[in-house]
Design a protein around this motif. Structure first.
Motif, PDB file in Angstrom:
ATOM      1  N   THR A  27      49.920  42.283  40.786  1.00 33.89           N
ATOM      2  CA  THR A  27      50.514  41.001  40.386  1.00 33.89           C
ATOM      3  C   THR A  27      52.001  40.918  40.681  1.00 33.89           C
ATOM      4  OG1 THR A  27      50.884  41.851  38.134  1.00 33.89           O
ATOM      5  CG2 THR A  27      48.814  40.679  38.544  1.00 33.89           C
ATOM      6  N   TRP A  34      46.655  38.412  42.409  1.00 33.68           N
ATOM      7  CA  TRP A  34      46.224  37.481  41.371  1.00 33.68           C
ATOM      8  C   TRP A  34      47.355  37.339  40.374  1.00 33.68           C
ATOM      9  CZ3 TRP A  34      43.465  42.169  42.059  1.00 33.68           C
ATOM     10  CH2 TRP A  34      43.725  43.159  41.117  1.00 33.68           C
ATOM     11  N   THR A  72      37.530  34.345  35.412  1.00 36.00           N
ATOM     12  CA  THR A  72      38.424  33.459  36.171  1.00 36.00           C
ATOM     13  C   THR A  72      38.087  31.995  35.907  1.00 36.00           C
ATOM     14  OG1 THR A  72      36.978  33.667  38.117  1.00 36.00           O
ATOM     15  CG2 THR A  72      38.879  35.139  37.988  1.00 36.00           C
ATOM     16  N   ASN A  96      43.952  34.182  37.643  1.00 35.11           N
ATOM     17  CA  ASN A  96      43.616  33.359  38.808  1.00 35.11           C
ATOM     18  C   ASN A  96      43.927  34.098  40.096  1.00 35.11           C
ATOM     19  OD1 ASN A  96      45.022  30.933  36.802  1.00 35.11           O
ATOM     20  ND2 ASN A  96      42.879  30.750  37.411  1.00 35.11           N
ATOM     21  N   TYR A  97      43.031  33.937  41.067  1.00 30.22           N
ATOM     22  CA  TYR A  97      43.314  34.356  42.434  1.00 30.22           C
ATOM     23  C   TYR A  97      44.013  33.186  43.135  1.00 30.22           C
ATOM     24  CZ  TYR A  97      40.345  38.447  41.822  1.00 30.22           C
ATOM     25  OH  TYR A  97      39.825  39.638  41.384  1.00 30.22           O
TER      26      TYR A  97
END
Length: 287
Positions: free
Chosen positions: A113, A120, A237, A243-244
């Motif tokens: 991240t 994501w 998700t 979230n991607y």
């Protein structure tokens, strides 16, 4: 958690371990009995997963009583973990395995991240975020370790033709390292998967769904567990837990390629649990 709930789970475990089908049960009827108890034991092994996943579904995105969602999930995860150790559903040694995987998973989350990578993201505010990752995230990885620990006991698993431990550890380290290095020097996932296939090709896991021991290739077990984690990731998700990049505008199914990543991660988890649970006594390692 109350003493009543602990006693109930302990009685359930005892019943699952000692149950037997009616006398002279054969053929398709026996298959149904064994399949039913296999499912029950799988569900019981997912106790930590189920309680944590229920928290994900029940805690609203706005939080509870002013406590942000991610912080509330951290509190609930800690309470669940404490209860499982206090009630002796997990031993202290098993907690060590779960904690190690929590740390390993959290380190991976921080890297993935980070600003340079951003595979994501966790969009919501939380007081418990460290380097942009909420602390509850490590429990998602620890839940996988908890499942492997519980199912090993409930199904009375033993592994035959397990590869030499030093080889298993090397493969696990390569799997973990590739999650970091593929951003810089290329993704060698399939090369590692091929090596893993050769290493575990002869490995067979024996398990007892009811009163008779059954078997399956250990590799098949890794792939199946990876698939169900991929399904859980899709639900998470969808709930907006993270979230991607391709899900920022609107939710979409997590890429199927993540299934292979989770399957490899399961192998790494299995190696950690096997080492810290001292299950060498139940593994036939070639000399």
């Amino acid at each position: 958690m109350s003493a009543f709930s602990t006693a109930t789970v302990n009685r359930l475990d005892q019943w699952l371990m000692q149950a037997a089908p009616p006398a002279n049960t054969v053929g398709f009827t026996r298959f149904c009995w064994e399949f039913w108890f296999f499912g029950l034991k799988q569900a019981r092994a997912c106790l930590f997963v189920a309680l944590f996943f229920a928290s994900v579904l029940l805690v609203p995105r706005s939080g509870i009583m002013g406590i942000p969602r991610y912080d509330m999930l951290l509190v609930l995860a800690l309470l669940i973990q404490f209860w499982m150790v206090w009630s002796k559903l997990e031993t202290v040694d098993e907690l060590k395995a779960v904690s190690l995987f929590h740390l390993v998973g959290f380190a991976l989350e921080v890297f993935k991240t980070s600003g340079a990578i951003q595979s994501w993201s966790y969009p919501d505010f939380a007081y418990s975020k460290v380097f942009g990752v909420p602390l509850f995230a490590g429990f998602m990885y620890a839940a996988v370790g908890s499942y492997i620990i519980q199912i090993w006991r409930l199904l009375q698993q033993r592994v035959v033709h397990h590869p030499p431990y030093w080889m298993a550890v090397v493969v696990a380290l390569l799997i973990y390292t590739n999650f970091f290095t593929h951003h810089y020097i290329g993704d060698y996932r399939w090369y590692i998967a091929a090596a893993t296939l050769g290493l575990y090709a002869r490995s067979v896991v024996y398990f007892t769904p009811l009163d008779r021991e059954r078997s399956m290739p250990l590799l098949l077990g890794f792939v199946l567990v990876g698939f169900f984690i991929w399904l859980a990731e899709n639900i998470s998700t969808f709930m907006g837990l993270w979230n991607y990049p391709n899900q920022l505008g609107a939710w979409s199914v997590v890429h199927l390629g993540k299934w292979s990543s989770w399957s490899l991660l399961v192998i790494m988890t299995f190696t950690i649990v096997a080492q810290l649970k001292y299950v060498k006594r139940r593994i036939d390692v070639p000399r």
